[in-house]
Design a protein around this motif. Structure first.
Motif, PDB file in Angstrom:
ATOM      1  N   LEU A 129       0.720  -1.310  -0.116  1.00  0.00           N
ATOM      2  CA  LEU A 129      -0.089   0.004  -0.149  1.00  0.00           C
ATOM      3  C   LEU A 129       0.903   1.200  -0.050  1.00  0.00           C
ATOM      4  N   LYS A 130       1.849   1.151   0.611  1.00  0.00           N
ATOM      5  CA  LYS A 130       2.816   2.410   0.860  1.00  0.00           C
ATOM      6  C   LYS A 130       3.627   2.638  -0.463  1.00  0.00           C
ATOM      7  N   GLN A 131       3.930   1.587  -1.148  1.00  0.00           N
ATOM      8  CA  GLN A 131       4.471   1.589  -2.595  1.00  0.00           C
ATOM      9  C   GLN A 131       3.504   2.051  -3.608  1.00  0.00           C
ATOM     10  N   ALA A 132       2.404   1.792  -3.477  1.00  0.00           N
ATOM     11  CA  ALA A 132       1.354   2.133  -4.469  1.00  0.00           C
ATOM     12  C   ALA A 132       1.063   3.394  -4.115  1.00  0.00           C
ATOM     13  N   ARG A 133       1.165   4.141  -2.858  1.00  0.00           N
ATOM     14  CA  ARG A 133       0.821   5.414  -2.541  1.00  0.00           C
ATOM     15  C   ARG A 133       1.806   6.302  -3.184  1.00  0.00           C
ATOM     16  N   GLU A 134       3.157   5.829  -2.910  1.00  0.00           N
ATOM     17  CA  GLU A 134       4.466   6.504  -3.349  1.00  0.00           C
ATOM     18  C   GLU A 134       4.159   6.675  -4.965  1.00  0.00           C
ATOM     19  N   ALA A 135       3.823   5.436  -5.454  1.00  0.00           N
ATOM     20  CA  ALA A 135       3.709   5.593  -7.096  1.00  0.00           C
ATOM     21  C   ALA A 135       2.723   6.590  -7.552  1.00  0.00           C
ATOM     22  N   ALA A 136       1.769   6.518  -7.016  1.00  0.00           N
ATOM     23  CA  ALA A 136       0.518   7.402  -7.225  1.00  0.00           C
ATOM     24  C   ALA A 136       0.734   8.858  -6.953  1.00  0.00           C
ATOM     25  N   ALA A 137       1.573   9.116  -5.779  1.00  0.00           N
ATOM     26  CA  ALA A 137       2.084  10.665  -5.521  1.00  0.00           C
ATOM     27  C   ALA A 137       2.997  10.840  -6.475  1.00  0.00           C
ATOM     28  N   ALA A 138       3.935   9.937  -6.951  1.00  0.00           N
ATOM     29  CA  ALA A 138       4.911  10.464  -7.659  1.00  0.00           C
ATOM     30  C   ALA A 138       4.589  10.703  -9.107  1.00  0.00           C
ATOM     31  N   ALA A 139       3.452   9.691  -9.454  1.00  0.00           N
ATOM     32  CA  ALA A 139       2.777  10.018 -10.831  1.00  0.00           C
ATOM     33  C   ALA A 139       1.884  11.727 -10.708  1.00  0.00           C
ATOM     34  N   THR A 140       1.070  11.748  -9.683  1.00  0.00           N
ATOM     35  CA  THR A 140       0.362  12.959  -9.868  1.00  0.00           C
ATOM     36  C   THR A 140       1.231  14.079  -9.391  1.00  0.00           C
ATOM     37  N   ALA A 141       2.305  14.022  -8.649  1.00  0.00           N
ATOM     38  CA  ALA A 141       3.182  15.246  -8.284  1.00  0.00           C
ATOM     39  C   ALA A 141       4.143  15.646  -9.252  1.00  0.00           C
ATOM     40  N   ALA A 142       4.620  14.728  -9.984  1.00  0.00           N
ATOM     41  CA  ALA A 142       5.621  14.763 -10.964  1.00  0.00           C
ATOM     42  C   ALA A 142       5.085  15.331 -12.242  1.00  0.00           C
ATOM     43  N   GLN A 143       4.023  14.748 -12.803  1.00  0.00           N
ATOM     44  CA  GLN A 143       3.273  15.174 -13.922  1.00  0.00           C
ATOM     45  C   GLN A 143       4.240  15.525 -14.934  1.00  0.00           C
ATOM     46  N   LYS A 144       5.056  14.692 -15.053  1.00  0.00           N
ATOM     47  CA  LYS A 144       6.053  14.593 -16.038  1.00  0.00           C
ATOM     48  C   LYS A 144       5.826  13.629 -17.290  1.00  0.00           C
ATOM     49  N   THR A 145       6.766  13.344 -17.971  1.00  0.00           N
ATOM     50  CA  THR A 145       6.500  12.553 -19.404  1.00  0.00           C
ATOM     51  C   THR A 145       6.196  11.284 -18.992  1.00  0.00           C
ATOM     52  N   THR A 146       5.528  10.463 -19.847  1.00  0.00           N
ATOM     53  CA  THR A 146       4.945   9.175 -19.692  1.00  0.00           C
ATOM     54  C   THR A 146       6.304   8.266 -19.556  1.00  0.00           C
ATOM     55  N   VAL A 147       7.544   8.644 -20.134  1.00  0.00           N
ATOM     56  CA  VAL A 147       8.427   7.692 -19.758  1.00  0.00           C
ATOM     57  C   VAL A 147       9.070   7.802 -18.299  1.00  0.00           C
ATOM     58  N   GLN A 148       8.966   8.855 -17.998  1.00  0.00           N
ATOM     59  CA  GLN A 148       9.396   9.163 -16.507  1.00  0.00           C
ATOM     60  C   GLN A 148       8.511   8.451 -15.394  1.00  0.00           C
ATOM     61  N   VAL A 149       7.236   8.560 -15.756  1.00  0.00           N
ATOM     62  CA  VAL A 149       6.146   7.921 -14.954  1.00  0.00           C
ATOM     63  C   VAL A 149       6.560   6.332 -14.980  1.00  0.00           C
ATOM     64  N   GLU A 150       6.525   6.066 -16.419  1.00  0.00           N
ATOM     65  CA  GLU A 150       6.701   4.587 -16.563  1.00  0.00           C
ATOM     66  C   GLU A 150       7.916   3.909 -15.903  1.00  0.00           C
ATOM     67  N   GLN A 151       9.034   4.823 -15.731  1.00  0.00           N
ATOM     68  CA  GLN A 151      10.180   4.357 -14.907  1.00  0.00           C
ATOM     69  C   GLN A 151       9.823   4.319 -13.532  1.00  0.00           C
ATOM     70  N   LYS A 152       9.101   5.268 -13.043  1.00  0.00           N
ATOM     71  CA  LYS A 152       9.038   5.390 -11.497  1.00  0.00           C
ATOM     72  C   LYS A 152       7.896   4.116 -11.341  1.00  0.00           C
ATOM     73  N   VAL A 153       6.966   3.760 -12.181  1.00  0.00           N
ATOM     74  CA  VAL A 153       6.010   2.814 -11.908  1.00  0.00           C
ATOM     75  C   VAL A 153       6.759   1.517 -11.935  1.00  0.00           C
ATOM     76  N   ASN A 154       7.605   1.302 -13.133  1.00  0.00           N
ATOM     77  CA  ASN A 154       8.436   0.004 -13.106  1.00  0.00           C
ATOM     78  C   ASN A 154       9.342  -0.181 -11.762  1.00  0.00           C
ATOM     79  N   VAL A 155       9.950   0.932 -11.229  1.00  0.00           N
ATOM     80  CA  VAL A 155      10.677   0.896  -9.965  1.00  0.00           C
ATOM     81  C   VAL A 155      10.017   0.552  -8.952  1.00  0.00           C
ATOM     82  N   ALA A 156       8.686   1.032  -8.798  1.00  0.00           N
ATOM     83  CA  ALA A 156       7.826   0.704  -7.780  1.00  0.00           C
ATOM     84  C   ALA A 156       7.182  -0.625  -7.843  1.00  0.00           C
TER      85      ALA A 156
END
Length: 192
Positions: A129-156
């Protein structure tokens, strides 16, 4: 009546009186002799009865002694059986107490095992749950390119996989953990 003056009549009367007296004397002496014979028979019978009294008393005493000895032996056997039953009951109670202690120990171990497994599951769920929250927070907070989000999601996801594999390893270790030896006697419910 005319007076008897002839001497022959006097002899006849004297003989008659003598015969009568002799018969009385003979009857008396015969009666005494018969009584003495009866007294002797009675004395012999009484003596035989008196001789048999101690024998009869001894036989009666022996019979009473046998009867009372049998009753005493029966009471002793009953007391011995009661003592054996009391000892068996005490042994059964001791066995039941040891079985209850073993059952309590087994229940405590089972509860500890289940508590440890619940803690591991809670920790695994919390980490995911913590990792999912971190991934969601990173996705919403960063609002960066899809590649960066995918990288963070992959890392998560990798971290989540690592956490899941770690949790599975801990779960497997708990499953394969050595249990304490089970009691030598069966459970109290199936004890015969």
């Amino acid at each position: 009546m005319a007076q008897i003056r002839d001497w022959r009549w006097w002899v006849f009367v004297a003989c008659l009186m003598g015969g009568f007296s002799g018969m009385l004397a003979a009857g008396y002496f015969l009666g005494q002799w018969g009584m003495s014979v009866e007294r002797a028979d009675w004395a012999a019978e009484r003596a035989s009865y008196l001789r048999s009294v101690p024998v009869a008393r001894a036989e009666e005493r022996a019979a009473c002694m046998r009867e009372y000895t049998a009753q005493i032996d029966g009471l002793k056997a009953t007391a011995a059986a009661r003592d054996a039953l009391d000892r068996q009951t005490a042994a059964d109670v001791a066995d039941m107490k040891s079985l209850m202690k073993t059952t309590n120990d087994l229940a405590a171990y089972t509860l500890r095992f289940l508590g440890d497994r619940a803690r591991v599951n809670d920790a695994q769920s919390a980490a995911m749950l913590k990792q999912a929250r971190e991934a969601a927070a990173a996705a919403t907070a960063a609002q960066k390119t899809t590649v960066q989000v995918e990288q963070k999601v992959n890392v998560a996801a990798v971290k989540a996989d690592e956490a899941a594999s770690t949790a599975k390893a801990v779960d497997k270790k708990l499953d394969t953990a050595t249990h304490p030896p089970l009691p030598a006697k069966p459970w109290a419910g199936s004890y015969r």
